[in-house]
Design a protein around this motif. Structure first.
Motif, PDB file in Angstrom:
ATOM      1  N   ALA A 218       0.847  -1.199   0.000  1.00  0.00           N
ATOM      2  CA  ALA A 218       0.000   0.000   0.000  1.00  0.00           C
ATOM      3  C   ALA A 218       0.885   1.253   0.000  1.00  0.00           C
ATOM      4  O   ALA A 218       0.603   2.232  -0.698  1.00  0.00           O
ATOM      5  N   ASN A 219       1.978   1.212   0.765  1.00  0.00           N
ATOM      6  CA  ASN A 219       2.902   2.351   0.781  1.00  0.00           C
ATOM      7  C   ASN A 219       3.578   2.537  -0.582  1.00  0.00           C
ATOM      8  O   ASN A 219       3.795   3.662  -1.021  1.00  0.00           O
ATOM      9  N   THR A 220       3.919   1.420  -1.243  1.00  0.00           N
ATOM     10  CA  THR A 220       4.520   1.526  -2.579  1.00  0.00           C
ATOM     11  C   THR A 220       3.528   2.183  -3.540  1.00  0.00           C
ATOM     12  O   THR A 220       3.895   3.070  -4.323  1.00  0.00           O
ATOM     13  N   MET A 221       2.263   1.766  -3.453  1.00  0.00           N
ATOM     14  CA  MET A 221       1.226   2.360  -4.307  1.00  0.00           C
ATOM     15  C   MET A 221       1.089   3.861  -4.010  1.00  0.00           C
ATOM     16  O   MET A 221       1.090   4.677  -4.932  1.00  0.00           O
ATOM     17  N   MET A 222       1.013   4.222  -2.730  1.00  0.00           N
ATOM     18  CA  MET A 222       0.821   5.636  -2.360  1.00  0.00           C
ATOM     19  C   MET A 222       2.053   6.480  -2.645  1.00  0.00           C
ATOM     20  O   MET A 222       1.949   7.695  -2.829  1.00  0.00           O
ATOM     21  N   SER A 223       3.240   5.838  -2.704  1.00  0.00           N
ATOM     22  CA  SER A 223       4.457   6.610  -2.970  1.00  0.00           C
ATOM     23  C   SER A 223       4.421   7.243  -4.361  1.00  0.00           C
ATOM     24  O   SER A 223       5.036   8.276  -4.593  1.00  0.00           O
ATOM     25  N   ILE A 224       3.684   6.619  -5.288  1.00  0.00           N
ATOM     26  CA  ILE A 224       3.657   7.132  -6.671  1.00  0.00           C
ATOM     27  C   ILE A 224       2.955   8.495  -6.734  1.00  0.00           C
ATOM     28  O   ILE A 224       3.566   9.475  -7.186  1.00  0.00           O
ATOM     29  N   PRO A 225       1.690   8.613  -6.239  1.00  0.00           N
ATOM     30  CA  PRO A 225       1.124   9.979  -6.194  1.00  0.00           C
ATOM     31  C   PRO A 225       1.842  10.897  -5.202  1.00  0.00           C
ATOM     32  O   PRO A 225       1.961  12.100  -5.450  1.00  0.00           O
ATOM     33  N   MET A 226       2.351  10.347  -4.092  1.00  0.00           N
ATOM     34  CA  MET A 226       3.050  11.196  -3.114  1.00  0.00           C
ATOM     35  C   MET A 226       4.232  11.908  -3.785  1.00  0.00           C
ATOM     36  O   MET A 226       4.392  13.126  -3.654  1.00  0.00           O
ATOM     37  N   LEU A 227       5.027  11.159  -4.556  1.00  0.00           N
ATOM     38  CA  LEU A 227       6.189  11.766  -5.222  1.00  0.00           C
ATOM     39  C   LEU A 227       5.760  12.755  -6.304  1.00  0.00           C
ATOM     40  O   LEU A 227       6.407  13.784  -6.513  1.00  0.00           O
ATOM     41  N   PHE A 228       4.645  12.464  -6.978  1.00  0.00           N
ATOM     42  CA  PHE A 228       4.117  13.392  -7.993  1.00  0.00           C
ATOM     43  C   PHE A 228       3.776  14.738  -7.341  1.00  0.00           C
ATOM     44  O   PHE A 228       4.185  15.795  -7.827  1.00  0.00           O
ATOM     45  N   PHE A 229       3.047  14.685  -6.216  1.00  0.00           N
ATOM     46  CA  PHE A 229       2.619  15.928  -5.570  1.00  0.00           C
ATOM     47  C   PHE A 229       3.782  16.639  -4.874  1.00  0.00           C
ATOM     48  O   PHE A 229       3.805  17.858  -4.803  1.00  0.00           O
ATOM     49  N   MET A 230       4.754  15.884  -4.383  1.00  0.00           N
ATOM     50  CA  MET A 230       5.941  16.508  -3.791  1.00  0.00           C
ATOM     51  C   MET A 230       6.745  17.245  -4.873  1.00  0.00           C
ATOM     52  O   MET A 230       7.254  18.333  -4.659  1.00  0.00           O
ATOM     53  N   ALA A 231       6.849  16.612  -6.043  1.00  0.00           N
ATOM     54  CA  ALA A 231       7.672  17.192  -7.115  1.00  0.00           C
ATOM     55  C   ALA A 231       6.978  18.345  -7.822  1.00  0.00           C
ATOM     56  O   ALA A 231       7.649  19.214  -8.375  1.00  0.00           O
ATOM     57  N   THR A 232       5.645  18.370  -7.808  1.00  0.00           N
ATOM     58  CA  THR A 232       4.930  19.375  -8.607  1.00  0.00           C
ATOM     59  C   THR A 232       4.126  20.345  -7.746  1.00  0.00           C
ATOM     60  O   THR A 232       3.350  21.122  -8.274  1.00  0.00           O
ATOM     61  N   GLY A 233       4.279  20.281  -6.421  1.00  0.00           N
ATOM     62  CA  GLY A 233       3.484  21.122  -5.528  1.00  0.00           C
ATOM     63  C   GLY A 233       3.666  22.610  -5.770  1.00  0.00           C
ATOM     64  O   GLY A 233       3.434  23.092  -6.878  1.00  0.00           O
ATOM     65  N   PRO A 234       4.064  23.364  -4.781  1.00  0.00           N
ATOM     66  CA  PRO A 234       4.187  24.801  -4.979  1.00  0.00           C
ATOM     67  C   PRO A 234       5.484  25.163  -5.701  1.00  0.00           C
ATOM     68  O   PRO A 234       6.455  25.603  -5.100  1.00  0.00           O
ATOM     69  N   THR A 235       5.516  24.926  -7.003  1.00  0.00           N
ATOM     70  CA  THR A 235       6.696  25.246  -7.805  1.00  0.00           C
ATOM     71  C   THR A 235       6.278  26.063  -9.016  1.00  0.00           C
ATOM     72  O   THR A 235       5.085  26.263  -9.253  1.00  0.00           O
ATOM     73  N   SER A 236       7.262  26.473  -9.792  1.00  0.00           N
ATOM     74  CA  SER A 236       6.957  27.245 -10.995  1.00  0.00           C
ATOM     75  C   SER A 236       6.204  26.397 -12.027  1.00  0.00           C
ATOM     76  O   SER A 236       5.574  26.917 -12.931  1.00  0.00           O
ATOM     77  N   MET A 237       6.285  25.072 -11.878  1.00  0.00           N
ATOM     78  CA  MET A 237       5.599  24.177 -12.818  1.00  0.00           C
ATOM     79  C   MET A 237       4.107  24.084 -12.536  1.00  0.00           C
ATOM     80  O   MET A 237       3.333  23.684 -13.384  1.00  0.00           O
ATOM     81  N   SER A 238       3.708  24.414 -11.287  1.00  0.00           N
ATOM     82  CA  SER A 238       2.353  24.085 -10.854  1.00  0.00           C
ATOM     83  C   SER A 238       1.282  24.778 -11.701  1.00  0.00           C
ATOM     84  O   SER A 238       0.196  24.250 -11.868  1.00  0.00           O
TER      85      SER A 238
END
Lengths: 50, 173
Positions: free
Chosen positions: B148-168
């Protein structure tokens, strides 16, 4: 033992987390769902000027 | 928060995160299949004795350090309406919602590590006494929590990488 879930036709439903690639695909599906949620919240906030 | 504080917190957050998620991926992509094969060959003992306990030590404390530096980073982040960044993220407030979703996923994963994974691994590894039935049940629960953690790590990393940045603005607007 864990209870097996079955369809009406008697086929056993498998837990996608039992398979490594089922886990990875589930992760991408969850990402897409949560992205839609995040976009809706951000769009609403920008629309309301927050 | 000064820019210096921001990049130091971010640096340690990412280093600890790599330790945590790297070991999570080691367990799921490498160790599960390796232990299965080694057990069939009657050679799983050394993995359980020498590799898994060390990996779990850095795994569970890596999770704690990652969360602490992430929370400190968010706490100093300028959020809308003068809110504290940490409260705005966990409250899914406006443009802080994407990083907030990542923070929620990371928090659920941290709780999973310390409750379902570590508590059951202690039974599996013989750190706490358990019957064979209890060990079999613990093995299943720890496995599913880890998956379950492996599954959740995929969206977690997406939101960590794209959160409040110039890309958002391209991703969420």
């Amino acid at each position: 033992m864990e209870k097996q879930l079955e369809t009406e036709e008697g086929q056993t439903l498998k837990n996608p987390l039992d398979s490594l690639w089922g886990t990875v695909v589930s992760g991408f599906i969850l990402t897409a769902i949560l992205w839609v949620v995040a976009r809706a919240i951000v769009s609403h906030a920008i629309g309301s000027g927050a | 928060m000064t820019p210096q504080t921001d990049w130091i917190l971010r640096w340690f957050h990412i280093m600890a995160g790599i330790m945590w998620i790297g070991l999570l991926y080691f367990f799921n992509f490498v160790n599960v299949a390796a232990v299965k094969q080694a057990t069939a060959a009657g050679e799983a003992g050394p993995i359980s004795k020498y590799v898994v306990p060390r990996a779990l030590l850095f795994f569970r404390w890596g999770a704690v350090v990652t969360w602490i530096f992430g929370a400190a980073l968010l706490g100093g982040y300028p959020a809308p309406n003068g809110m504290n960044g940490l409260a705005a993220a966990f409250g899914l407030q406006g443009t802080m919602a994407p990083i907030g979703i990542g923070a929620w996923l990371g928090t659920i994963m941290l709780i999973n590590v310390w409750t379902f994974i570590w508590q059951n691994q202690k039974k599996i590894l013989g750190i706490v006494p358990a019957t064979d039935d209890e060990k079999a049940k613990a093995r299943r629960v720890a496995f599913l929590a880890s998956r379950a953690n492996t599954m959740m790590s995929i969206p977690m990393l997406f939101f960590m990488a794209t959160g409040p940045t110039s890309m958002s603005q391209f991703i969420y607007h």
